[in-house]
Scaffold this motif. Sequence first.
Motif, short mmCIF file in Angstrom:
data_model
loop_
_atom_site.label_atom_id
_atom_site.label_comp_id
_atom_site.label_asym_id
_atom_site.label_seq_id
_atom_site.Cartn_x
_atom_site.Cartn_y
_atom_site.Cartn_z
N ILE A 144 53.89 34.29 46.68
CA ILE A 144 53.55 35.15 45.63
C ILE A 144 54.04 34.71 44.17
O ILE A 144 53.41 35.11 43.23
N ILE A 147 51.98 32.08 42.71
CA ILE A 147 50.56 32.59 42.10
C ILE A 147 50.62 33.32 40.90
O ILE A 147 49.79 33.27 40.17
N ASN A 148 51.96 34.16 40.82
CA ASN A 148 51.91 35.02 39.86
C ASN A 148 52.00 34.03 38.58
O ASN A 148 51.56 34.50 37.56
N SER A 151 48.79 32.42 37.72
CA SER A 151 47.55 33.07 37.51
C SER A 151 47.70 33.62 35.92
O SER A 151 47.00 33.52 35.18
N MET B 138 45.79 40.48 41.62
CA MET B 138 45.98 40.11 43.08
C MET B 138 47.30 39.77 43.32
O MET B 138 48.19 40.23 44.13
N SER B 139 48.10 38.85 42.25
CA SER B 139 49.44 38.47 42.39
C SER B 139 50.34 39.59 42.18
O SER B 139 51.52 39.55 42.67
N GLN B 140 49.99 40.67 41.34
CA GLN B 140 50.74 41.64 41.14
C GLN B 140 50.66 42.65 42.58
O GLN B 140 51.55 43.37 42.89
N GLY B 142 50.15 41.53 45.40
CA GLY B 142 51.06 40.99 46.16
C GLY B 142 50.81 40.53 47.68
O GLY B 142 51.87 40.26 48.33
#
Lengths: 340, 340
Positions: A144, A147-148, A151, B138-140, B142
């Motif tokens: 994750i 991805i954070n 993104s 979405m990454s937030q 998680g």
Amino acid sequence: MSSVQDTKASVDISLKYKEAVAPYAPDMERVEKDILKHFQSDVALIPQVSEYLAGSGGKRIRPILLTVASRLCGYTGASRHITLSVVAEFIHAATLLHDDVVDDADQRRGMESANIKFGNCASVLVGDFLFAKSFVLMSQDGDIRVINAMSEATRRLAEGEVLQLVNTLNLTITEDIYTDTIYRKTGALIEACCRLGAILGGASKEKEEALAQYGRNIGIAFQLVDDALDFVGDARGWGKPLGADLEEGRVTLPLIRALAMADESEAGDIKSAMESDTGREAKLGAVIMTLKKYDTISYAMEQARWRVEEAKSAISACFEPSSHLDTMRAIADYVVDRKI
Amino acid sequence: MSSVQDTKASVDISLKYKEAVAPYAPDMERVEKDILKHFQSDVALIPQVSEYLAGSGGKRIRPILLTVASRLCGYTGASRHITLSVVAEFIHAATLLHDDVVDDADQRRGMESANIKFGNCASVLVGDFLFAKSFVLMSQDGDIRVINAMSEATRRLAEGEVLQLVNTLNLTITEDIYTDTIYRKTGALIEACCRLGAILGGASKEKEEALAQYGRNIGIAFQLVDDALDFVGDARGWGKPLGADLEEGRVTLPLIRALAMADESEAGDIKSAMESDTGREAKLGAVIMTLKKYDTISYAMEQARWRVEEAKSAISACFEPSSHLDTMRAIADYVVDRKI
């Protein structure tokens, strides 16, 4: 413009770069293979457009940075850095496809650009596919934090492109706005690649931030050089016609600086040329004399060099000496003096 | 075309839909607020374009499905379904922005489309921002399973758009290719929204797959109806000019079926009209007689109704009776008989 034309130094730096990245060549070959593999889709136009774009070359600066940064942070794995390098290149490729549509470009790296060859519609939609695919790959990687970081970089990238669009022909933009725009447009993704290296290696927060700072600075330097060379030309085989940015109404640092130094009459000449319907060469003609008078290309190149020094200091302060660290430094130097 | 014009049944189904979704109105209001909140950016053009698009309405079918599906699966949380509804709407909005550029559209839901109002460049880049922002959200949130489902859906969506592009004016495409295209283009994201409901509720694999099957089928039904109504017109206020798909060269089920049934001379007339430079109305004129003769709009509507029954069966077999289940069924019916 001696700094741009200092061929001897450029040759040295390019040779040093080649030597420094040579040990990572097997990884880079795997990146190339995986790029082609992940382009695949049962919708035939998608690999066609993607392979055309991949075939036009590219420096693969993002994969090399991600890979070397990961090794610098102690990552010893065999595959995540390959997958995430592909991700970075897909996001980059998607923005190139969309960029060329937005700029109505007809050339990319000396070849007909994809929007000319396949049409704007194909470029927009295949770009969307590459964005989506990059997030599919990251979700399969399953981290994750990765991805954070990616993104957020992609969001900044889109904001940077929009900023560039709304400031087309805006001769009042400041150096700060310019720097912020190129950070988002180019720096953010390179920063994220370096950060991913730290994440893969399980580095401390301090080391991760040092690598992010390195990436941010060389990303900005990279774009500063790109923009400066718009006024110097294609002698080094960059495949972009001289003055292409000017023709698109992009107001970059050499021009911003020249407008700040120019007297009223010089500024007026630049303004009328930029706002008229004259072509690339006429615009260049009107601008170039003032750029030369105030030596503003050198000014931009000096800023790029300063950024490179900042980048190198950030990591040198945080990491023990190693061949990986040397390579990161050589890459930073190469960003300013690349492609002899 | 009695099935399309059966106003009494449509009124009943729309009333039933309104009643069924009423309990979720507070959630939907929060979705609207959060959509506006997450549009924000210090780059002013981004909220401008996004709010313009949001202001032109939309059925919010994805948020309602995601929310009801999550409650059906026992999700009792207060916020994840809101955030993920925003994500779904952002991905949808991004594709609308890019779609209108690709189709060179001038209207969207009865208003000037964003590409006309702000230009193609703004539409492409703000679409990219919305894609990126959806993955930031979405990454937030998680949850890697959520990101996997949504990125796969987004990839299929892009493939569906490319398939549609390459099959423009292709009068030889089969019903299977058509169905596959509308599944990717419209079904995949609706399927993912239903799957997200299951993930939020921690449902069993069996229930998740049943909801995915429901979503896939009503997504396809939704597009079947949309495409059929291109030939019937805007009497129900859909804000799209009659024959717009035909003008764009989109070959949809009523036309595919008519070509399969038509004799050589009828097929020849359709072919010449589609391939000529005549406008929308001339194309419609040439096509509509054959569609009527073979009643192919009813054929498409029957397929949509069959999909809706499949959707309802899939969930009815898997879930105990509940008001949430009733609502899911009412939404499925509404997909075919919506907007009286």
